[in-house]
Write an enzyme that holds these catalytic residues in place. Structure first.
Site, short mmCIF file in Angstrom:
data_model
loop_
_atom_site.label_atom_id
_atom_site.label_comp_id
_atom_site.label_asym_id
_atom_site.label_seq_id
_atom_site.Cartn_x
_atom_site.Cartn_y
_atom_site.Cartn_z
N HIS A 38 0.90 -1.24 0.15
CA HIS A 38 -0.01 -0.10 0.03
C HIS A 38 0.93 1.39 -0.05
O HIS A 38 0.50 2.08 -0.61
CB HIS A 38 -0.85 -0.12 1.30
CG HIS A 38 -1.73 1.29 1.52
ND1 HIS A 38 -2.93 1.05 1.27
CD2 HIS A 38 -1.47 2.58 1.93
CE1 HIS A 38 -3.28 2.39 1.70
NE2 HIS A 38 -2.47 3.24 1.83
N GLU A 39 1.86 1.33 0.91
CA GLU A 39 2.71 2.42 0.96
C GLU A 39 3.76 2.65 0.05
O GLU A 39 3.95 3.53 -0.73
CB GLU A 39 3.61 2.31 2.40
CG GLU A 39 2.58 2.50 3.43
CD GLU A 39 1.86 3.60 3.71
OE1 GLU A 39 1.67 4.62 2.97
OE2 GLU A 39 0.58 3.39 4.41
N HIS A 42 2.14 4.10 -2.88
CA HIS A 42 2.04 5.75 -2.90
C HIS A 42 3.19 6.20 -3.29
O HIS A 42 3.26 7.35 -4.15
CB HIS A 42 1.79 5.98 -1.26
CG HIS A 42 0.39 6.18 -0.69
ND1 HIS A 42 -0.58 6.83 -1.17
CD2 HIS A 42 0.00 5.48 0.19
CE1 HIS A 42 -1.66 6.59 -0.53
NE2 HIS A 42 -1.33 5.81 0.26
#
Length: 82
Positions: A38-39, A42
């Site tokens: 998820h990170e 980003h």
């Protein structure tokens, strides 16, 4: 990260992610399989779409799907004694 709610975050300027050690200890597999990607998504999104208006917008969601991951924005993990 010192929060009862934030499992991880991405720092665009330093191009790194941080993981909350309390969540990592309590939910190791989920952090590795979901929060880390998820990170990273980003960071990828910021490089590809620096002017994207939303952190979890269509660009980020598309990257998550391309990685074969759910484009969920929040986790439902809790910490012991919280």
């Amino acid at each position: 990260i010192n929060s009862k709610h934030v499992a991880g975050n991405a720092n665009y300027k330093l191009n790194l992610i941080r993981i909350n050690p309390k969540f990592l200890m309590a939910h190791t597999e989920r952090i590795i399989s979901r929060t880390v990607p998820h990170e990273i998504a980003h960071l990828i999104c910021h490089k590809l779409y620096p002017n994207a208006k939303q952190h979890h917008g269509p660009e980020w969601k598309g990257i998550m799907r391309q990685l074969g991951l759910e484009d969920t924005t929040y986790h439902d993990m809790s910490l012991p004694n919280s």
